[in-house]
Design a protein around this motif. Sequence first.
Motif, PDB file in Angstrom:
ATOM      1  N   SER A  27      16.814 -10.535  -6.154  1.00 52.40           N
ATOM      2  CA  SER A  27      16.630 -10.862  -7.324  1.00 52.40           C
ATOM      3  C   SER A  27      15.234 -10.624  -8.006  1.00 52.40           C
ATOM      4  O   SER A  27      14.359 -10.207  -7.143  1.00 52.40           O
ATOM      5  N   ASN A  28      15.264 -10.292  -9.405  1.00 54.88           N
ATOM      6  CA  ASN A  28      14.167  -9.954  -9.943  1.00 54.88           C
ATOM      7  C   ASN A  28      13.385  -8.637  -9.215  1.00 54.88           C
ATOM      8  O   ASN A  28      12.076  -8.551  -8.978  1.00 54.88           O
ATOM      9  N   VAL A  29      14.296  -7.677  -8.989  1.00 51.28           N
ATOM     10  CA  VAL A  29      13.792  -6.709  -8.334  1.00 51.28           C
ATOM     11  C   VAL A  29      13.178  -5.581  -9.209  1.00 51.28           C
ATOM     12  O   VAL A  29      13.483  -5.379 -10.411  1.00 51.28           O
ATOM     13  N   LYS A  30      12.063  -5.120  -8.626  1.00 44.11           N
ATOM     14  CA  LYS A  30      11.242  -4.018  -9.461  1.00 44.11           C
ATOM     15  C   LYS A  30      11.200  -3.026  -8.439  1.00 44.11           C
ATOM     16  O   LYS A  30      10.772  -3.126  -7.402  1.00 44.11           O
ATOM     17  N   ARG A  31      11.273  -1.660  -8.732  1.00 42.06           N
ATOM     18  CA  ARG A  31      10.966  -0.534  -7.870  1.00 42.06           C
ATOM     19  C   ARG A  31       9.785   0.314  -8.381  1.00 42.06           C
ATOM     20  O   ARG A  31       9.711   0.553  -9.747  1.00 42.06           O
ATOM     21  N   ASN A  32       9.209   0.997  -7.431  1.00 43.76           N
ATOM     22  CA  ASN A  32       8.336   2.033  -7.946  1.00 43.76           C
ATOM     23  C   ASN A  32       7.163   1.363  -8.663  1.00 43.76           C
ATOM     24  O   ASN A  32       6.326   2.248  -9.490  1.00 43.76           O
ATOM     25  N   GLN A  33       6.675   0.260  -8.286  1.00 46.25           N
ATOM     26  CA  GLN A  33       5.579  -0.378  -8.969  1.00 46.25           C
ATOM     27  C   GLN A  33       4.365  -0.090  -7.959  1.00 46.25           C
ATOM     28  O   GLN A  33       4.476  -0.005  -6.671  1.00 46.25           O
ATOM     29  N   THR A  34       2.828   0.053  -8.388  1.00 43.70           N
ATOM     30  CA  THR A  34       1.999   0.104  -7.543  1.00 43.70           C
ATOM     31  C   THR A  34       1.759  -1.375  -7.065  1.00 43.70           C
ATOM     32  O   THR A  34       1.638  -2.363  -7.435  1.00 43.70           O
ATOM     33  N   LEU A  35       1.823  -1.129  -5.341  1.00 44.90           N
ATOM     34  CA  LEU A  35       1.887  -2.434  -4.627  1.00 44.90           C
ATOM     35  C   LEU A  35       0.205  -2.573  -3.724  1.00 44.90           C
ATOM     36  O   LEU A  35      -0.148  -1.417  -3.406  1.00 44.90           O
ATOM     37  N   PRO A  36      -0.032  -3.793  -3.864  1.00 43.92           N
ATOM     38  CA  PRO A  36      -1.689  -3.796  -3.233  1.00 43.92           C
ATOM     39  C   PRO A  36      -1.397  -3.567  -1.615  1.00 43.92           C
ATOM     40  O   PRO A  36      -0.500  -4.263  -0.763  1.00 43.92           O
ATOM     41  N   GLU A  37      -2.158  -2.727  -1.252  1.00 41.18           N
ATOM     42  CA  GLU A  37      -2.174  -2.319   0.304  1.00 41.18           C
ATOM     43  C   GLU A  37      -2.423  -3.448   1.217  1.00 41.18           C
ATOM     44  O   GLU A  37      -2.006  -3.371   2.220  1.00 41.18           O
ATOM     45  N   GLU A  38      -3.383  -4.303   0.589  1.00 46.43           N
ATOM     46  CA  GLU A  38      -3.577  -5.539   1.604  1.00 46.43           C
ATOM     47  C   GLU A  38      -2.387  -6.425   1.775  1.00 46.43           C
ATOM     48  O   GLU A  38      -2.536  -7.075   2.963  1.00 46.43           O
ATOM     49  N   LYS A  39      -1.411  -6.146   0.919  1.00 50.84           N
ATOM     50  CA  LYS A  39      -0.309  -7.070   1.461  1.00 50.84           C
ATOM     51  C   LYS A  39       0.490  -6.406   2.763  1.00 50.84           C
ATOM     52  O   LYS A  39       1.261  -7.309   3.295  1.00 50.84           O
ATOM     53  N   PHE A  40       0.132  -5.295   3.183  1.00 49.07           N
ATOM     54  CA  PHE A  40       0.672  -4.747   4.412  1.00 49.07           C
ATOM     55  C   PHE A  40      -0.279  -4.780   5.509  1.00 49.07           C
ATOM     56  O   PHE A  40       0.062  -4.223   6.620  1.00 49.07           O
ATOM     57  N   TYR A  41      -0.969  -5.602   5.617  1.00 46.38           N
ATOM     58  CA  TYR A  41      -2.139  -6.006   6.652  1.00 46.38           C
ATOM     59  C   TYR A  41      -2.393  -7.377   6.721  1.00 46.38           C
ATOM     60  O   TYR A  41      -2.760  -8.088   5.909  1.00 46.38           O
ATOM     61  N   PHE A  42      -2.351  -7.844   7.900  1.00 44.51           N
ATOM     62  CA  PHE A  42      -2.250  -9.447   8.127  1.00 44.51           C
ATOM     63  C   PHE A  42      -3.634  -9.845   8.902  1.00 44.51           C
ATOM     64  O   PHE A  42      -3.892  -9.197   9.868  1.00 44.51           O
ATOM     65  N   ILE A  43      -4.224 -10.523   8.285  1.00 48.11           N
ATOM     66  CA  ILE A  43      -5.495 -11.160   8.783  1.00 48.11           C
ATOM     67  C   ILE A  43      -5.344 -12.496   9.035  1.00 48.11           C
ATOM     68  O   ILE A  43      -5.026 -13.347   8.124  1.00 48.11           O
ATOM     69  N   PRO A  44      -5.244 -13.074  10.511  1.00 50.34           N
ATOM     70  CA  PRO A  44      -4.896 -14.487  10.667  1.00 50.34           C
ATOM     71  C   PRO A  44      -5.908 -15.205  10.346  1.00 50.34           C
ATOM     72  O   PRO A  44      -7.324 -15.160  10.325  1.00 50.34           O
ATOM     73  N   PRO A  45      -5.531 -16.610   9.822  1.00 48.49           N
ATOM     74  CA  PRO A  45      -6.510 -17.540   9.512  1.00 48.49           C
ATOM     75  C   PRO A  45      -7.305 -17.828  10.595  1.00 48.49           C
ATOM     76  O   PRO A  45      -6.615 -17.980  11.892  1.00 48.49           O
ATOM     77  N   ALA A  46      -8.363 -18.770  10.377  1.00 46.11           N
ATOM     78  CA  ALA A  46      -9.101 -19.293  11.559  1.00 46.11           C
ATOM     79  C   ALA A  46      -8.287 -20.223  12.217  1.00 46.11           C
ATOM     80  O   ALA A  46      -7.608 -21.177  11.668  1.00 46.11           O
ATOM     81  N   GLY A  47      -8.540 -20.211  13.454  1.00 48.56           N
ATOM     82  CA  GLY A  47      -7.762 -20.966  14.403  1.00 48.56           C
ATOM     83  C   GLY A  47      -6.211 -20.806  14.657  1.00 48.56           C
ATOM     84  O   GLY A  47      -5.756 -21.396  15.721  1.00 48.56           O
ATOM     85  N   THR A  48      -5.937 -19.529  14.288  1.00 52.96           N
ATOM     86  CA  THR A  48      -4.591 -19.168  14.752  1.00 52.96           C
ATOM     87  C   THR A  48      -4.447 -18.525  16.110  1.00 52.96           C
ATOM     88  O   THR A  48      -5.295 -17.801  16.419  1.00 52.96           O
ATOM     89  N   GLU A  49      -3.512 -18.965  16.689  1.00 54.89           N
ATOM     90  CA  GLU A  49      -3.266 -18.410  18.148  1.00 54.89           C
ATOM     91  C   GLU A  49      -2.743 -16.948  17.927  1.00 54.89           C
ATOM     92  O   GLU A  49      -1.666 -16.949  17.393  1.00 54.89           O
ATOM     93  N   ILE A  50      -3.029 -16.052  18.451  1.00 54.42           N
ATOM     94  CA  ILE A  50      -2.895 -14.597  18.401  1.00 54.42           C
ATOM     95  C   ILE A  50      -1.930 -14.205  19.726  1.00 54.42           C
ATOM     96  O   ILE A  50      -2.571 -14.128  20.900  1.00 54.42           O
ATOM     97  N   ILE A  51      -0.881 -13.885  19.644  1.00 52.53           N
ATOM     98  CA  ILE A  51       0.044 -13.487  20.868  1.00 52.53           C
ATOM     99  C   ILE A  51       0.390 -11.942  20.799  1.00 52.53           C
ATOM    100  O   ILE A  51       1.098 -11.661  19.746  1.00 52.53           O
ATOM    101  N   LYS A  52      -0.162 -11.149  21.609  1.00 53.62           N
ATOM    102  CA  LYS A  52       0.250  -9.686  21.718  1.00 53.62           C
ATOM    103  C   LYS A  52       1.401  -9.327  22.477  1.00 53.62           C
ATOM    104  O   LYS A  52       1.658  -9.947  23.613  1.00 53.62           O
ATOM    105  N   ASN A  53       2.335  -8.846  21.812  1.00 52.35           N
ATOM    106  CA  ASN A  53       3.752  -8.352  22.884  1.00 52.35           C
ATOM    107  C   ASN A  53       3.675  -7.055  23.156  1.00 52.35           C
ATOM    108  O   ASN A  53       2.924  -6.099  22.450  1.00 52.35           O
TER     109      ASN A  53
END
Length: 207
Positions: free
Chosen positions: A181-207
């Motif tokens: 719903s409320n779908v929009k296409r071909n808008q400029t999207l912020p690149e930072e949304k596609f990179y995750f920085i874990p909050p302090a204290g987060t356990e990082i599990i690498k697979n």
Amino acid sequence: MRIFQSCVALLLACCSLIAMADDQAATQLRKHLDAMNSLQGQFTQTVRDAQGEIQEQSHGDFMLMRPGKFYWNTAEPMPQLLVSNNKNIWLYDPDLETVNVREFSNDLRETPALLLSEDVEKLRKNFTITRKAEGTTEQFTLTPKVTEGLFQQLVLVFGAGQLSEFVIQDSLGQMTRCELSNVKRNQTLPEEKFYFIPPAGTEIIKN
């Protein structure tokens, strides 16, 4: 088709028609996806078991950018975030304070969200594609050519050229429907949304 092995001519004719239908369906799907470089909106996801009983329902927002970038944020009932930047995939659980990290995979059978952001030629190579149209609604059914993947079928529904929902059936008969719903296409999207920085204290599990 094995039942009609004696009818060679009919079999060849049917195969030709099926191949043509699949090619036309793939071409039409390519037109829709090529017109969709990015997509954002909200989703409602409903999971039903093989008997049709609702197992869970969730809501959230999403962003997709072809190829291979997505942001899938489940807000209710249990918060969870799935992010990809085409190099890594992060699955973050804020309640458990954990994030699973793995390298991005080109295996289209792994993550349904990837299917919406992948190159259509890869879809065509990996899936049999059929199309059904009624009015302004088009339904594309993608069936994996290799059957040992996580799901058995993916259905993409477009209304007036806009993606409105997709449905996934897994190997156990479970059905997951995502209504957009409320779908929009071909808008400029912020690149930072596609990179995750874990909050302090987060356990990082690498697979």
